[in-house]
Design a protein around this motif. Sequence first.
Motif, PDB file in Angstrom:
ATOM      1  N   ALA A 229      39.951  65.841  59.175  1.00 35.34           N
ATOM      2  CA  ALA A 229      40.834  66.340  60.236  1.00 35.34           C
ATOM      3  C   ALA A 229      41.907  67.263  59.668  1.00 35.34           C
ATOM      4  CB  ALA A 229      41.483  65.167  60.967  1.00 35.34           C
ATOM      5  N   LEU A 230      42.427  66.928  58.497  1.00 35.15           N
ATOM      6  CA  LEU A 230      43.409  67.804  57.851  1.00 35.15           C
ATOM      7  C   LEU A 230      42.822  69.186  57.590  1.00 35.15           C
ATOM      8  CD1 LEU A 230      45.156  65.613  55.091  1.00 35.15           C
ATOM      9  CD2 LEU A 230      46.227  66.545  57.160  1.00 35.15           C
ATOM     10  N   LEU A 231      41.650  69.212  56.983  1.00 34.21           N
ATOM     11  CA  LEU A 231      41.056  70.483  56.576  1.00 34.21           C
ATOM     12  C   LEU A 231      40.475  71.264  57.746  1.00 34.21           C
ATOM     13  CD1 LEU A 231      39.399  69.438  53.208  1.00 34.21           C
ATOM     14  CD2 LEU A 231      41.531  70.684  53.575  1.00 34.21           C
ATOM     15  N   GLU A 232      40.145  70.580  58.822  1.00 36.16           N
ATOM     16  CA  GLU A 232      39.659  71.293  60.004  1.00 36.16           C
ATOM     17  C   GLU A 232      40.739  72.200  60.593  1.00 36.16           C
ATOM     18  OE1 GLU A 232      38.188  68.170  62.468  1.00 36.16           O
ATOM     19  OE2 GLU A 232      36.144  68.297  61.680  1.00 36.16           O
ATOM     20  N   LEU A 233      41.984  71.924  60.285  1.00 40.67           N
ATOM     21  CA  LEU A 233      43.076  72.783  60.755  1.00 40.67           C
ATOM     22  C   LEU A 233      43.016  74.174  60.120  1.00 40.67           C
ATOM     23  CD1 LEU A 233      46.087  70.276  60.750  1.00 40.67           C
ATOM     24  CD2 LEU A 233      44.773  71.095  62.709  1.00 40.67           C
ATOM     25  N   THR A 234      42.268  74.314  59.005  1.00 43.49           N
ATOM     26  CA  THR A 234      42.120  75.635  58.385  1.00 43.49           C
ATOM     27  C   THR A 234      41.201  76.527  59.201  1.00 43.49           C
ATOM     28  OG1 THR A 234      40.189  75.022  57.043  1.00 43.49           O
ATOM     29  CG2 THR A 234      42.372  74.573  56.106  1.00 43.49           C
ATOM     30  N   GLY A 235      40.329  75.908  60.008  1.00 42.61           N
ATOM     31  CA  GLY A 235      39.356  76.689  60.757  1.00 42.61           C
ATOM     32  C   GLY A 235      38.182  77.156  59.914  1.00 42.61           C
ATOM     33  N   ASN A 236      38.121  76.699  58.661  1.00 49.67           N
ATOM     34  CA  ASN A 236      37.056  77.117  57.747  1.00 49.67           C
ATOM     35  C   ASN A 236      36.008  76.011  57.666  1.00 49.67           C
ATOM     36  OD1 ASN A 236      35.464  77.714  55.437  1.00 49.67           O
ATOM     37  ND2 ASN A 236      37.122  78.930  54.562  1.00 49.67           N
ATOM     38  N   ARG A 237      34.898  76.196  58.359  1.00 48.77           N
ATOM     39  CA  ARG A 237      33.874  75.151  58.417  1.00 48.77           C
ATOM     40  C   ARG A 237      33.222  74.894  57.063  1.00 48.77           C
ATOM     41  NH1 ARG A 237      30.161  77.639  62.924  1.00 48.77           N
ATOM     42  NH2 ARG A 237      30.692  79.450  61.648  1.00 48.77           N
ATOM     43  N   GLN A 238      33.013  75.960  56.286  1.00 47.41           N
ATOM     44  CA  GLN A 238      32.395  75.792  54.978  1.00 47.41           C
ATOM     45  C   GLN A 238      33.303  75.005  54.040  1.00 47.41           C
ATOM     46  OE1 GLN A 238      29.208  76.591  54.514  1.00 47.41           O
ATOM     47  NE2 GLN A 238      29.293  77.218  56.672  1.00 47.41           N
ATOM     48  N   LEU A 239      34.589  75.228  54.140  1.00 51.16           N
ATOM     49  CA  LEU A 239      35.543  74.469  53.339  1.00 51.16           C
ATOM     50  C   LEU A 239      35.445  72.986  53.679  1.00 51.16           C
ATOM     51  CD1 LEU A 239      38.043  74.134  51.488  1.00 51.16           C
ATOM     52  CD2 LEU A 239      39.455  74.625  53.493  1.00 51.16           C
ATOM     53  N   VAL A 240      35.369  72.677  54.960  1.00 49.26           N
ATOM     54  CA  VAL A 240      35.283  71.283  55.400  1.00 49.26           C
ATOM     55  C   VAL A 240      34.019  70.622  54.851  1.00 49.26           C
ATOM     56  CG1 VAL A 240      35.069  69.768  57.402  1.00 49.26           C
ATOM     57  CG2 VAL A 240      36.644  71.708  57.479  1.00 49.26           C
ATOM     58  N   ILE A 241      32.893  71.331  54.901  1.00 45.81           N
ATOM     59  CA  ILE A 241      31.625  70.784  54.424  1.00 45.81           C
ATOM     60  C   ILE A 241      31.663  70.512  52.924  1.00 45.81           C
ATOM     61  CG2 ILE A 241      29.182  71.309  54.061  1.00 45.81           C
ATOM     62  CD1 ILE A 241      29.302  72.892  56.717  1.00 45.81           C
ATOM     63  N   VAL A 242      32.127  71.509  52.162  1.00 44.27           N
ATOM     64  CA  VAL A 242      32.156  71.371  50.704  1.00 44.27           C
ATOM     65  C   VAL A 242      33.148  70.283  50.287  1.00 44.27           C
ATOM     66  CG1 VAL A 242      32.736  72.537  48.540  1.00 44.27           C
ATOM     67  CG2 VAL A 242      31.427  73.743  50.291  1.00 44.27           C
ATOM     68  N   ALA A 243      34.312  70.269  50.928  1.00 40.54           N
ATOM     69  CA  ALA A 243      35.326  69.267  50.586  1.00 40.54           C
ATOM     70  C   ALA A 243      34.838  67.862  50.885  1.00 40.54           C
ATOM     71  CB  ALA A 243      36.622  69.554  51.340  1.00 40.54           C
ATOM     72  N   GLU A 244      34.118  67.697  51.997  1.00 40.18           N
ATOM     73  CA  GLU A 244      33.636  66.360  52.336  1.00 40.18           C
ATOM     74  C   GLU A 244      32.562  65.900  51.353  1.00 40.18           C
ATOM     75  OE1 GLU A 244      32.558  63.469  56.016  1.00 40.18           O
ATOM     76  OE2 GLU A 244      33.211  65.517  56.380  1.00 40.18           O
ATOM     77  N   GLU A 245      31.724  66.809  50.902  1.00 41.42           N
ATOM     78  CA  GLU A 245      30.716  66.434  49.911  1.00 41.42           C
ATOM     79  C   GLU A 245      31.383  65.977  48.618  1.00 41.42           C
ATOM     80  OE1 GLU A 245      27.042  68.354  47.293  1.00 41.42           O
ATOM     81  OE2 GLU A 245      27.821  69.434  49.032  1.00 41.42           O
ATOM     82  N   LEU A 246      32.404  66.705  48.180  1.00 39.91           N
ATOM     83  CA  LEU A 246      33.139  66.301  46.983  1.00 39.91           C
ATOM     84  C   LEU A 246      33.816  64.953  47.192  1.00 39.91           C
ATOM     85  CD1 LEU A 246      34.799  69.661  45.891  1.00 39.91           C
ATOM     86  CD2 LEU A 246      33.212  68.294  44.527  1.00 39.91           C
TER      87      LEU A 246
END
Length: 248
Positions: A183-200
């Motif tokens: 939810a924090l990272l979704e505020l960036t609006g960057n879907r790829q960032l959210v996907i990569v961050a969640e995998e890490l």
Amino acid sequence: MEQGRPHSAVSRPHTGVPAQATPSARGEHTHDESEYAYAPGARPAPRVPQRYSVRGQVLDALRKALVSGELVPGEVYSGPALGERFGVSATPVREAMQQLALEGAVEVVPNRGFRVTSRTERDHAELAEVRALLEVPALLRVARAVPAARWRELRPLAERTAAVAAEGDRAAYAEADRAFHRALLELTGNRQLVIVAEELHRRSQCPGVVTGGLAAHAAEHLRLLDALEAGDLAGAEALATRHCAGPA
């Protein structure tokens, strides 16, 4: 323990698969028409075949078993043995294990099954560093743009992690923790960032996670929101960087 047999602590999850379900090539199951009995002479009501993603359910169950420590680092587990435990064929288990191998949680042992990865302190430290390099700058960029009210909207998720931490359920806490950070990272609006961050994030959670420290780790979520709402970027940066290391 006999090699290739599942650890006794692994419980048989409810997969939602009916007893007469038949497997498809992708590890999904569809109901057999014989399940739908009806009175002689009666006109059967139209039915839409129900599909169950057995692979997905087995994958979820395996991930929880890894985080909770029910699947032991260093032990080898065979697809047929786990399939018997879960009440499914070996195919969806092997497919789920292949996904976990891609995530680095297990490794393939030819002709035997899959060995749960043993992670060292260095492995965890490196994952924490990569997470911090990715998440913290993104969080600070968002913090300079969003109003304080947005951080208050995330409090229920932070409070949820605290409640789960109090119960001591590491698998449930892992899910709640990922939900908060997502939810924090979704505020960036960057879907790829959210996907990569969640995998890490998922990689850092299992297997071989340390025990204890859930309550303190959950409390950092609320403290982080306090700092962000107050506009204390230096405090938020320090908290977020330390938080990426996980429960200690």
